[in-house]
Scaffold this motif. Structure first.
Motif, PDB file in Angstrom:
ATOM      1  N   GLU A  86       0.825  -1.205   0.000  1.00 23.52           N
ATOM      2  CA  GLU A  86       0.000   0.000   0.000  1.00 23.52           C
ATOM      3  C   GLU A  86       0.863   1.260   0.000  1.00 23.52           C
ATOM      4  OE1 GLU A  86      -3.194   0.124  -0.518  1.00 23.52           O
ATOM      5  OE2 GLU A  86      -3.240  -2.068  -0.633  1.00 23.52           O
ATOM      6  N   LEU A  87       1.998   1.228   0.663  1.00 25.16           N
ATOM      7  CA  LEU A  87       2.909   2.377   0.633  1.00 25.16           C
ATOM      8  C   LEU A  87       3.430   2.599  -0.780  1.00 25.16           C
ATOM      9  CD1 LEU A  87       4.898   1.735   3.942  1.00 25.16           C
ATOM     10  CD2 LEU A  87       3.298   3.615   3.508  1.00 25.16           C
ATOM     11  N   GLN A  88       3.762   1.516  -1.474  1.00 22.92           N
ATOM     12  CA  GLN A  88       4.217   1.620  -2.855  1.00 22.92           C
ATOM     13  C   GLN A  88       3.117   2.165  -3.753  1.00 22.92           C
ATOM     14  OE1 GLN A  88       5.444  -2.429  -3.475  1.00 22.92           O
ATOM     15  NE2 GLN A  88       7.567  -2.039  -2.879  1.00 22.92           N
ATOM     16  N   ARG A  89       1.896   1.691  -3.549  1.00 24.94           N
ATOM     17  CA  ARG A  89       0.763   2.185  -4.341  1.00 24.94           C
ATOM     18  C   ARG A  89       0.555   3.681  -4.141  1.00 24.94           C
ATOM     19  NH1 ARG A  89      -4.780  -0.674  -3.645  1.00 24.94           N
ATOM     20  NH2 ARG A  89      -5.239   0.993  -5.124  1.00 24.94           N
ATOM     21  N   ALA A  90       0.900   4.174  -2.965  1.00 26.03           N
ATOM     22  CA  ALA A  90       0.754   5.596  -2.669  1.00 26.03           C
ATOM     23  C   ALA A  90       1.927   6.415  -3.200  1.00 26.03           C
ATOM     24  CB  ALA A  90       0.620   5.794  -1.161  1.00 26.03           C
ATOM     25  N   GLY A  91       2.877   5.746  -3.840  1.00 28.94           N
ATOM     26  CA  GLY A  91       4.002   6.445  -4.429  1.00 28.94           C
ATOM     27  C   GLY A  91       5.162   6.687  -3.494  1.00 28.94           C
ATOM     28  N   LEU A  92       5.184   5.997  -2.343  1.00 31.40           N
ATOM     29  CA  LEU A  92       6.265   6.159  -1.378  1.00 31.40           C
ATOM     30  C   LEU A  92       7.326   5.082  -1.587  1.00 31.40           C
ATOM     31  CD1 LEU A  92       4.100   6.857   1.802  1.00 31.40           C
ATOM     32  CD2 LEU A  92       5.275   8.538   0.364  1.00 31.40           C
ATOM     33  N   ALA A  93       8.579   5.463  -1.469  1.00 28.53           N
ATOM     34  CA  ALA A  93       9.683   4.507  -1.605  1.00 28.53           C
ATOM     35  C   ALA A  93       9.779   3.680  -0.336  1.00 28.53           C
ATOM     36  CB  ALA A  93      10.993   5.248  -1.853  1.00 28.53           C
ATOM     37  N   VAL A  94       9.708   2.370  -0.467  1.00 25.90           N
ATOM     38  CA  VAL A  94       9.713   1.492   0.704  1.00 25.90           C
ATOM     39  C   VAL A  94      10.428   0.196   0.367  1.00 25.90           C
ATOM     40  CG1 VAL A  94       7.448   0.545   0.099  1.00 25.90           C
ATOM     41  CG2 VAL A  94       8.266   0.381   2.457  1.00 25.90           C
ATOM     42  N   ALA A 104       3.535  10.525   6.459  1.00 28.34           N
ATOM     43  CA  ALA A 104       2.846   9.994   5.285  1.00 28.34           C
ATOM     44  C   ALA A 104       2.583   8.498   5.429  1.00 28.34           C
ATOM     45  CB  ALA A 104       3.668  10.278   4.029  1.00 28.34           C
ATOM     46  N   ALA A 105       3.559   7.775   5.941  1.00 25.15           N
ATOM     47  CA  ALA A 105       3.394   6.335   6.131  1.00 25.15           C
ATOM     48  C   ALA A 105       2.317   6.032   7.159  1.00 25.15           C
ATOM     49  CB  ALA A 105       4.721   5.709   6.561  1.00 25.15           C
TER      50      ALA A 105
END
Length: 301
Positions: A204-212, A290-291
């Motif tokens: 879900e973090l990746q889907r939100a455009g966050l690098a994880v 954000a996370a």
């Protein structure tokens, strides 16, 4: 959080002056728990989030937003694995007693604290609630904060949702090198994260455009400040992605109460030679906020 002392030269937007260590921010002010009770109605469905200091706690609460009080309890337990474990265990123990008190008030039979302690002493399971047939007061415990990232695995400004929490310096030095507590036969230095939830949160973090990224979050009592120490940690924990000072303590306390655990780190600096000019504390706190917003959606959906 890796160190904790005042720095009059800096003042971040979380209303806390701090000087950062080579791993994470340093915050002035008390690292106190939430002003509200850590256990509220329907606590069996609640999530406990444990940070080291107030700047991290505030970032998490901003991310959780108005829904924070409905499902989450957020505390700042202090810096280091001992403070983290003590604060987590105290909150979980209070929750058990509070749940027992409510059950008694409703006319049900509830275990006393001594019953819980006896269950721990006689059970083959990992914690006080193992084998008792009772549900824990919390569904999940999360160690959350900013930390160091191993270069090439977790860049500054990115996030790590750990697959496991490892006490990387818990063991003994020998003439042949470091031996972990596992190799010494005195217990385990590893607590596995809730694999399904960790994978879902990363997705879900990746889907939100966050690098994880995933990997292991190593817990240390002394923040890494040299290339040699960073290399030694990678020899001990080959899949290490992030370094912090609380994750293993939080996870161990959760394990003792039979509650699954996660560790979420926002990367503020590279693990290796100490370089204050390269620290990006504000960016890491923003990433943590954000996370936490995505975490809220994952937990409540």
């Amino acid at each position: 959080m890796n160190e904790h002392r005042q720095d009059k030269d800096q003042n971040n937007k979380a209303n806390a002056s701090f000087e950062t260590s080579d791993q994470q921010g340093e915050l002035s002010g008390a690292t106190t728990t939430s002003d509200t009770s850590p256990v509220q109605a329907n606590s069996s469905q609640r999530v406990l989030i444990v940070t080291a200091v107030d700047a991290e706690k505030d970032a998490v609460l901003r991310g959780l937003g108005d829904m924070a009080a409905e499902r989450f309890d957020v505390i700042a337990a202090g810096v280091g694995p001992a403070s983290a474990a003590a604060g987590t265990a105290a909150t979980l123990a209070y929750a058990v007693v509070a749940a027992s008190t409510r059950a008694l008030a409703q006319g049900s039979t509830a275990p006393s604290p001594s019953d819980v302690a006896q269950a721990s002493a006689t059970s083959d399971g990992p914690g006080p609630l193992a084998g008792t047939g009772r549900s824990p007061a919390y569904m999940l415990v999360i160690s959350a904060g900013i930390g160091g990232g191993f270069p090439g695995r977790a860049d500054v400004g990115s996030l790590v949702v750990a697959d496991a929490m490892v006490a990387a310096d818990l063991g003994s030095q020998t003439p042949d090198g470091f031996l972990s507590v596992d190799e010494l036969g005195f217990g385990s230095s590893i607590v596995a994260a809730d694999a399904e939830l960790a994978a879902r949160l990363r997705h879900e973090l990746q889907r939100a455009g966050l690098a994880v990224s995933g990997g292991t979050a190593v817990t240390v009592s002394t923040a890494t400040g040299t290339a040699e120490t960073a290399a030694e940690l990678l020899r001990r924990v080959p899949d290490a992605a992030a370094e912090g000072m609380e994750g293993f303590g939080v996870a161990t306390a959760a394990q003792q109460f039979g509650v699954p655990a996660l560790e979420l780190r926002a990367i503020s600096n590279a693990v290796g030679p100490r370089d204050r000019d390269a620290w990006r504390i504000k960016d890491a706190l923003d990433a943590l906020r954000a996370a936490s917003s995505i975490l809220r959606e994952v937990i409540t959906s």
